[in-house]
Scaffold this motif. Structure first.
Motif, PDB file in Angstrom:
ATOM      1  N   PRO A   1       0.636  -1.083   0.003  1.00 47.25           N
ATOM      2  CA  PRO A   1       0.002  -0.027   0.107  1.00 47.25           C
ATOM      3  C   PRO A   1       0.723   1.104   0.096  1.00 47.25           C
ATOM      4  N   MET A   2       0.328   2.246  -0.524  1.00 47.85           N
ATOM      5  CA  MET A   2       1.356   3.616  -0.765  1.00 47.85           C
ATOM      6  C   MET A   2       1.037   4.400   0.725  1.00 47.85           C
ATOM      7  N   THR A   3       1.984   4.685   1.108  1.00 47.86           N
ATOM      8  CA  THR A   3       2.056   5.677   2.414  1.00 47.86           C
ATOM      9  C   THR A   3       1.177   6.838   2.312  1.00 47.86           C
ATOM     10  N   ARG A   4       0.548   7.271   3.423  1.00 44.97           N
ATOM     11  CA  ARG A   4      -0.138   8.647   3.354  1.00 44.97           C
ATOM     12  C   ARG A   4       0.654   9.708   2.850  1.00 44.97           C
ATOM     13  N   LEU A   5       2.062   9.604   3.050  1.00 48.40           N
ATOM     14  CA  LEU A   5       2.952  10.890   2.686  1.00 48.40           C
ATOM     15  C   LEU A   5       3.198  10.651   1.335  1.00 48.40           C
ATOM     16  N   ARG A   6       3.233   9.555   0.534  1.00 45.33           N
ATOM     17  CA  ARG A   6       3.525   9.269  -0.658  1.00 45.33           C
ATOM     18  C   ARG A   6       2.287   9.734  -1.497  1.00 45.33           C
ATOM     19  N   LYS A   7       1.151   9.263  -1.031  1.00 41.84           N
ATOM     20  CA  LYS A   7      -0.319   9.543  -1.707  1.00 41.84           C
ATOM     21  C   LYS A   7      -0.591  11.187  -1.861  1.00 41.84           C
ATOM     22  N   ARG A   8       0.024  11.800  -0.329  1.00 42.09           N
ATOM     23  CA  ARG A   8      -0.211  13.248  -0.494  1.00 42.09           C
ATOM     24  C   ARG A   8       0.724  14.060  -1.251  1.00 42.09           C
ATOM     25  N   VAL A   9       1.944  13.513  -1.544  1.00 42.51           N
ATOM     26  CA  VAL A   9       3.014  14.230  -2.365  1.00 42.51           C
ATOM     27  C   VAL A   9       2.504  14.140  -3.848  1.00 42.51           C
ATOM     28  N   ALA A  10       1.908  12.877  -4.058  1.00 43.79           N
ATOM     29  CA  ALA A  10       1.193  12.750  -5.564  1.00 43.79           C
ATOM     30  C   ALA A  10       0.363  13.579  -5.781  1.00 43.79           C
ATOM     31  N   GLU A  11      -0.517  13.670  -4.555  1.00 44.07           N
ATOM     32  CA  GLU A  11      -1.886  14.687  -5.025  1.00 44.07           C
ATOM     33  C   GLU A  11      -1.418  16.138  -5.199  1.00 44.07           C
ATOM     34  N   ARG A  12      -0.181  16.496  -4.294  1.00 48.07           N
ATOM     35  CA  ARG A  12       0.255  17.792  -4.485  1.00 48.07           C
ATOM     36  C   ARG A  12       0.933  18.243  -5.798  1.00 48.07           C
ATOM     37  N   LEU A  13       1.659  17.114  -6.234  1.00 51.52           N
ATOM     38  CA  LEU A  13       2.342  17.420  -7.417  1.00 51.52           C
ATOM     39  C   LEU A  13       1.295  17.513  -8.692  1.00 51.52           C
ATOM     40  N   LEU A  14       0.382  16.568  -8.670  1.00 56.32           N
ATOM     41  CA  LEU A  14      -0.586  16.572  -9.727  1.00 56.32           C
ATOM     42  C   LEU A  14      -1.355  17.976  -9.574  1.00 56.32           C
ATOM     43  N   SER A  15      -1.626  18.344  -8.434  1.00 53.49           N
ATOM     44  CA  SER A  15      -2.326  19.627  -8.344  1.00 53.49           C
ATOM     45  C   SER A  15      -1.611  20.810  -8.731  1.00 53.49           C
TER      46      SER A  15
ATOM     47  N   THR B   1       0.479  20.599 -11.268  1.00 49.88           N
ATOM     48  CA  THR B   1       0.570  20.601 -12.654  1.00 49.88           C
ATOM     49  C   THR B   1      -0.510  21.096 -13.335  1.00 49.88           C
ATOM     50  N   GLN B   2      -1.796  20.990 -12.737  1.00 43.31           N
ATOM     51  CA  GLN B   2      -3.039  20.998 -13.382  1.00 43.31           C
ATOM     52  C   GLN B   2      -3.355  22.386 -12.684  1.00 43.31           C
ATOM     53  N   GLU B   3      -3.178  23.127 -11.805  1.00 46.44           N
ATOM     54  CA  GLU B   3      -3.563  24.500 -11.253  1.00 46.44           C
ATOM     55  C   GLU B   3      -2.771  25.612 -11.350  1.00 46.44           C
ATOM     56  N   THR B   4      -1.634  25.304 -11.816  1.00 46.12           N
ATOM     57  CA  THR B   4      -0.563  26.428 -11.936  1.00 46.12           C
ATOM     58  C   THR B   4      -0.016  26.383 -13.430  1.00 46.12           C
ATOM     59  N   ALA B   5       0.316  27.797 -13.876  1.00 51.27           N
ATOM     60  CA  ALA B   5       0.477  27.774 -15.158  1.00 51.27           C
ATOM     61  C   ALA B   5       2.289  27.782 -14.990  1.00 51.27           C
ATOM     62  N   MET B   6       2.998  26.619 -14.726  1.00 55.45           N
ATOM     63  CA  MET B   6       4.327  26.422 -14.674  1.00 55.45           C
ATOM     64  C   MET B   6       5.011  26.395 -15.854  1.00 55.45           C
ATOM     65  N   LEU B   7       6.148  27.148 -15.751  1.00 57.65           N
ATOM     66  CA  LEU B   7       7.083  27.253 -16.632  1.00 57.65           C
ATOM     67  C   LEU B   7       8.456  27.090 -16.004  1.00 57.65           C
ATOM     68  N   THR B   8       9.496  26.578 -16.654  1.00 61.50           N
ATOM     69  CA  THR B   8      11.005  26.346 -16.232  1.00 61.50           C
ATOM     70  C   THR B   8      11.849  27.218 -17.178  1.00 61.50           C
ATOM     71  N   THR B   9      12.655  28.220 -16.334  1.00 65.94           N
ATOM     72  CA  THR B   9      13.840  28.667 -17.122  1.00 65.94           C
ATOM     73  C   THR B   9      14.995  28.090 -16.484  1.00 65.94           C
ATOM     74  N   PHE B  10      16.203  28.180 -17.690  1.00 61.58           N
ATOM     75  CA  PHE B  10      17.275  27.634 -16.962  1.00 61.58           C
ATOM     76  C   PHE B  10      18.665  28.477 -17.359  1.00 61.58           C
ATOM     77  N   ASN B  11      19.696  28.000 -16.437  1.00 61.22           N
ATOM     78  CA  ASN B  11      20.797  28.866 -16.702  1.00 61.22           C
ATOM     79  C   ASN B  11      22.121  27.859 -16.252  1.00 61.22           C
ATOM     80  N   GLU B  12      23.264  28.357 -16.136  1.00 61.66           N
ATOM     81  CA  GLU B  12      24.323  27.415 -15.458  1.00 61.66           C
ATOM     82  C   GLU B  12      25.237  28.589 -14.843  1.00 61.66           C
ATOM     83  N   VAL B  13      25.629  27.903 -13.881  1.00 63.54           N
ATOM     84  CA  VAL B  13      26.472  28.771 -12.958  1.00 63.54           C
ATOM     85  C   VAL B  13      28.031  28.021 -12.761  1.00 63.54           C
TER      86      VAL B  13
END
Length: 402
Positions: A177-191, A193-205
């Motif tokens: 069985p999936m732990t409650r923490l793992r289930k909660r992490v999955a819910e938050r990550l899915l949320s 990706t679905q509820e934010t206009a997420m964009l990623t920018t890159f650079n190097e240092v």
């Protein structure tokens, strides 16, 4: 005297919990402050301890049951325990005394055989489950014969007396069985990706200046502060300075409102046996490098032992995650709502770089900033990441507040 044992009072961010393990049975003798039950929440495992010497008279909530904040989970009776349980307690004490006596005499100590898996700590139970090791085959070296994670690891490295024979073509599956923490992490990550206009920018240092400074001062730093000088303190301090210059990256969205935070609470993603957790460093603008390093070290130790509190993982205005510790060269981290940005660190790798018309081999790191485009414009996101790059490539600016 009969009393009620209740679940802890959960903070507002935690709705309920699940009874993970009962360490004590009805009628079994327990001592004051001894752990009798583990309650797993979305964020941490909470330990419930005995209020006094006595015994559990009845269990109201069984393993796997959902419990609410301050809900009754068992009935408890204070006082001496009579009958079989009392006899078992005496026998247990005698075994400990016999082991101590033989140890003092120079003989090998007598260690009580390992207890059932249900009586072990959460991290040990997970290790047993994942390894497929039978707890009855493991010699526990912990207190009272309890199995430790090291016992499981050592058992796995021992050559098997009788190697298992598996039929040709047989494919084994294991369902847990999936732990409650793992289930909660999955819910938050899915949320996210679905509820934010997420964009990623890159650079190097170019990490050479930080690496040289660290090499020069790490011994003196550790001697003075008792902390190892790592890279995370540079990134936390650089990110904090960049957050001051770009307040939107430190803000959050609450419905139709934008909440600008006048403080800097940086979450640092830490990998644990139960999954990814993000403890928060509070007021990083007021912390020095040693305080940052000590804070991260303490959180990492607590995460390994499953001792992080809910309060330590609540809040946060910005998050840093370091996939480079696992060898990641490049990734797109996912925002930790309600925050609006997250910084991803990666593996330091030597690459040929053009510097003033000359090719040099430099230790380079890719940086990734994922952000919510609903609040943060591309110009701000790029400026924020460039600020971090410049501060790390000239770490004296961090020290001199330039």
């Amino acid at each position: 005297m009969a009393t009620e044992i209740k679940a802890p009072v959960f903070p507002e961010s935690v709705a309920d919990g699940t009874i993970a393990t009962w360490h004590k049975k009805v009628g079994e003798a327990v001592s004051r402050d001894e752990v009798i039950c583990d309650i797993e929440t979305d964020k941490v495992v909470l330990e419930v301890v005995a209020p006094a010497d006595g015994q559990i008279t009845s269990i109201v909530k069984n393993e796997g049951d959902t419990v609410l904040s301050d809900e009754v989970i068992a009935q408890f009776e204070e006082g001496a325990v009579s009958g079989a349980s009392s006899t078992q307690a005496v026998q247990s004490e005698e075994k400990v005394e016999q082991a101590a006596a033989k140890t003092e005499a120079g003989a090998a100590p007598v260690v009580e055989r390992s207890q059932p898996v249900s009586d072990q700590a959460p991290a040990v139970r997970k290790a047993l489950t994942e390894s497929g090791v039978n707890p009855a085959d493991v010699q526990g070296t912990g207190r009272g014969g309890r199995i430790t994670k090291e016992d499981v690891a050592n058992h796995q490295t021992k050559p098997a007396a009788q190697p298992l024979s598996v039929a040709v073509g047989e494919r084994i599956e294991k369902r847990v069985p999936m732990t409650r923490l793992r289930k909660r992490v999955a819910e938050r990550l899915l949320s996210a990706t679905q509820e934010t206009a997420m964009l990623t920018t890159f650079n190097e240092v170019n990490m050479k200046p930080v690496m040289e400074m660290r090499k020069q001062y790490k011994d003196a730093f550790e001697k003075r502060h008792g902390a190892r000088l790592g890279f995370m303190s540079f990134f936390v301090k650089a990110a904090t300075e960049a957050l001051k210059r770009y307040p939107a990256v430190n803000a959050s969205i609450d419905g139709d409102d934008i909440v600008y935070h006048g403080y800097y609470d940086v979450g640092v993603a830490v990998s644990s046996d139960r999954g990814l957790v993000v403890p928060v460093l509070r007021d990083t603008d007021r912390m020095n490098y040693a305080e940052v390093e000590n804070g991260i070290g303490a959180y990492a130790a607590k995460a390994r032992d499953g001792k992080l509190s809910i309060e330590e993982m609540t809040g946060g205005t910005f998050t840093i995650t370091n996939g480079g510790t696992f060898g990641s060269l490049l990734s797109t981290p996912i925002i930790n709502p309600p925050q609006t940005a997250i910084l991803g660190m990666h593996k330091i790798q030597e690459r040929p770089m053009a510097v003033n018309g000359q090719v040099q081999i430099l230790p380079m790191m890719y940086l990734a900033l994922s952000y919510d485009h609903r609040l943060i414009d591309g110009k701000e996101a790029v400026g924020f990441l460039v600020t971090i790059k410049e501060l790390l490539e000239e770490p004296a600016k961090l020290i001199l507040d330039l």
